[in-house]
Write a protein that holds these residues in place. Structure first.
Motif, PDB file in Angstrom:
ATOM      1  N   UNK A 113       0.844  -1.167   0.027  1.00 54.31           N
ATOM      2  CA  UNK A 113      -0.052  -0.101   0.159  1.00 54.31           C
ATOM      3  C   UNK A 113       0.750   1.111   0.074  1.00 54.31           C
ATOM      4  N   UNK A 114       1.981   1.128  -0.484  1.00 51.27           N
ATOM      5  CA  UNK A 114       3.003   2.367  -0.292  1.00 51.27           C
ATOM      6  C   UNK A 114       2.557   3.556  -1.265  1.00 51.27           C
ATOM      7  N   UNK A 115       1.722   3.240  -2.339  1.00 51.77           N
ATOM      8  CA  UNK A 115       1.184   4.223  -3.157  1.00 51.77           C
ATOM      9  C   UNK A 115       0.060   4.828  -3.001  1.00 51.77           C
ATOM     10  N   UNK A 116      -0.636   4.390  -1.738  1.00 49.18           N
ATOM     11  CA  UNK A 116      -2.194   4.951  -1.151  1.00 49.18           C
ATOM     12  C   UNK A 116      -1.610   5.866   0.072  1.00 49.18           C
ATOM     13  N   UNK A 117      -2.176   7.299  -0.222  1.00 47.77           N
ATOM     14  CA  UNK A 117      -1.800   8.550   0.855  1.00 47.77           C
ATOM     15  C   UNK A 117      -2.682   7.920   1.979  1.00 47.77           C
ATOM     16  N   UNK A 118      -2.065   8.251   3.189  1.00 48.49           N
ATOM     17  CA  UNK A 118      -2.661   8.050   4.439  1.00 48.49           C
ATOM     18  C   UNK A 118      -2.137   7.042   5.112  1.00 48.49           C
ATOM     19  N   UNK A 119      -1.481   5.795   4.388  1.00 48.34           N
ATOM     20  CA  UNK A 119      -0.807   4.634   5.041  1.00 48.34           C
ATOM     21  C   UNK A 119       0.131   5.020   5.860  1.00 48.34           C
ATOM     22  N   UNK A 120       1.196   5.837   5.267  1.00 43.76           N
ATOM     23  CA  UNK A 120       2.161   6.213   5.933  1.00 43.76           C
ATOM     24  C   UNK A 120       1.951   6.988   7.407  1.00 43.76           C
ATOM     25  N   UNK A 121       0.837   7.571   7.466  1.00 37.45           N
ATOM     26  CA  UNK A 121       0.578   8.233   8.593  1.00 37.45           C
ATOM     27  C   UNK A 121      -0.110   7.209   9.645  1.00 37.45           C
ATOM     28  N   UNK A 122      -0.688   6.201   9.200  1.00 36.25           N
ATOM     29  CA  UNK A 122      -0.983   5.119   9.938  1.00 36.25           C
ATOM     30  C   UNK A 122       0.032   4.583  10.630  1.00 36.25           C
ATOM     31  N   UNK A 123       1.224   4.234   9.795  1.00 39.54           N
ATOM     32  CA  UNK A 123       2.438   3.568  10.373  1.00 39.54           C
ATOM     33  C   UNK A 123       2.958   4.363  11.272  1.00 39.54           C
ATOM     34  N   UNK A 124       3.005   5.512  11.089  1.00 39.83           N
ATOM     35  CA  UNK A 124       3.638   6.461  12.181  1.00 39.83           C
ATOM     36  C   UNK A 124       3.340   6.286  13.723  1.00 39.83           C
ATOM     37  N   UNK A 125       1.839   5.882  13.801  1.00 35.43           N
ATOM     38  CA  UNK A 125       1.446   5.598  14.934  1.00 35.43           C
ATOM     39  C   UNK A 125       1.785   4.544  15.771  1.00 35.43           C
ATOM     40  N   UNK A 126       2.567   3.754  15.113  1.00 29.33           N
ATOM     41  CA  UNK A 126       3.380   2.483  15.646  1.00 29.33           C
ATOM     42  C   UNK A 126       5.145   2.865  15.834  1.00 29.33           C
ATOM     43  N   UNK A 127       5.329   4.295  15.320  1.00 29.03           N
ATOM     44  CA  UNK A 127       6.731   4.615  15.549  1.00 29.03           C
ATOM     45  C   UNK A 127       7.159   5.442  16.871  1.00 29.03           C
ATOM     46  N   UNK A 128       8.263   5.658  17.055  1.00 32.10           N
ATOM     47  CA  UNK A 128       8.807   6.316  18.264  1.00 32.10           C
ATOM     48  C   UNK A 128      10.069   7.197  17.871  1.00 32.10           C
ATOM     49  N   UNK A 129      10.034   8.507  17.941  1.00 29.57           N
ATOM     50  CA  UNK A 129      11.320   9.205  17.838  1.00 29.57           C
ATOM     51  C   UNK A 129      11.818   9.827  18.958  1.00 29.57           C
ATOM     52  N   UNK A 130      12.860   9.726  19.426  1.00 30.44           N
ATOM     53  CA  UNK A 130      13.402  10.468  20.668  1.00 30.44           C
ATOM     54  C   UNK A 130      14.630  11.440  20.282  1.00 30.44           C
ATOM     55  N   UNK A 131      14.754  12.218  21.044  1.00 35.52           N
ATOM     56  CA  UNK A 131      16.090  13.081  20.829  1.00 35.52           C
ATOM     57  C   UNK A 131      17.218  12.314  20.286  1.00 35.52           C
TER      58      UNK A 131
END
Length: 234
Positions: free
Chosen positions: A77-95
């Motif tokens: 689903x890499x070509x479908x807009x919005x899927x990346x935003x869903x994946x970011x909910x499982x991601x974590x970015x720290x300093x």
């Protein structure tokens, strides 16, 4: 028949070494500084670019504080807009975390949305892409942006449009993509220089040893425990 891909690979390696050395050095500096300041390396590649992401995460000779950002759909689903935003909910970015996003075309919404999230989180981003081919493409994201536009550092894999590089008589189209080969060269050189920088600053780099070497498991497990809460979870 000659070893044509070997010839292509040798030529490409020379081009990458000559044209990307400054970008490699800057990416290595970001990695070294990030790791020494408590960050981890996080890498993402959709579809076949996943192979490049795992090249620098969780392997012998690589940095222990590293994690692959896993796409459960494997790029479907890499070509479908919005899927990346869903994946970011499982991601974590720290300093001090350093992100690597790998996409040959850099045109699909998934990697673009991850790049937006990384930059909004205030983290440094290294992009690996085929720069000329990407610039000749049209973004599939409504923003009109391409992945390379988000990179603090861009590593150009110098692949041709469509990736495949070799022609064969009697075949329409080309064979043998080069992006995986070139990504390995670029990324492994980044790791080499980053580790070298850490050593020069008196910092002991946390590097994986092969599990097939006696004592490798024990060495790795002891260091993995230090980073376990970061590298084994989304």
């Amino acid at each position: 028949m000659g070893l044509t891909f070997f010839d292509k690979a040798r030529d490409l390696a020379n081009v990458l070494e000559e044209t990307q050395k400054d970008n490699i050095h800057e990416a290595a500096r970001l990695v070294a500084e990030g790791i020494m300041n408590g960050g981890i390396l996080q890498a993402f590649g959709s579809g076949h670019s996943y192979a490049a992401a795992i090249e620098i995460c969780g392997r012998a000779g690589g940095l222990i504080p590293s994690k692959v950002i896993f796409d459960p759909a494997g790029g479907m689903y890499e070509s479908i807009e919005g899927v990346g935003k869903l994946l970011t909910h499982r991601m974590q970015a720290k300093k001090n975390d350093i992100f690597f996003l790998i996409s040959n075309s850099g045109r699909n919404p998934m990697s673009i949305e991850l790049a937006e999230w990384v930059k909004n989180s205030g983290n440094k981003l290294v992009v690996v892409t085929a720069l000329d081919a990407s610039k000749a493409s049209t973004s599939r994201h409504s923003s009109g942006k391409l992945l390379y536009e988000f990179g603090d550092v861009v590593l150009d894999n110098k692949s041709e449009f469509g990736d495949a590089a070799l022609e064969l008589p009697g075949l329409e189209g080309k064979v043998c993509g080069t992006s995986s080969f070139s990504a390995v060269l670029l990324l492994q050189q980044v790791i080499y220089e980053a580790v070298q920088m850490m050593i020069e600053k008196g910092y002991t780099p946390p590097v994986y040893r092969s599990a097939n070497i006696d004592g490798g498991y024990e060495y790795n497990f002891a260091l993995e425990d230090v980073y376990a809460d970061r590298i084994f979870h989304y």
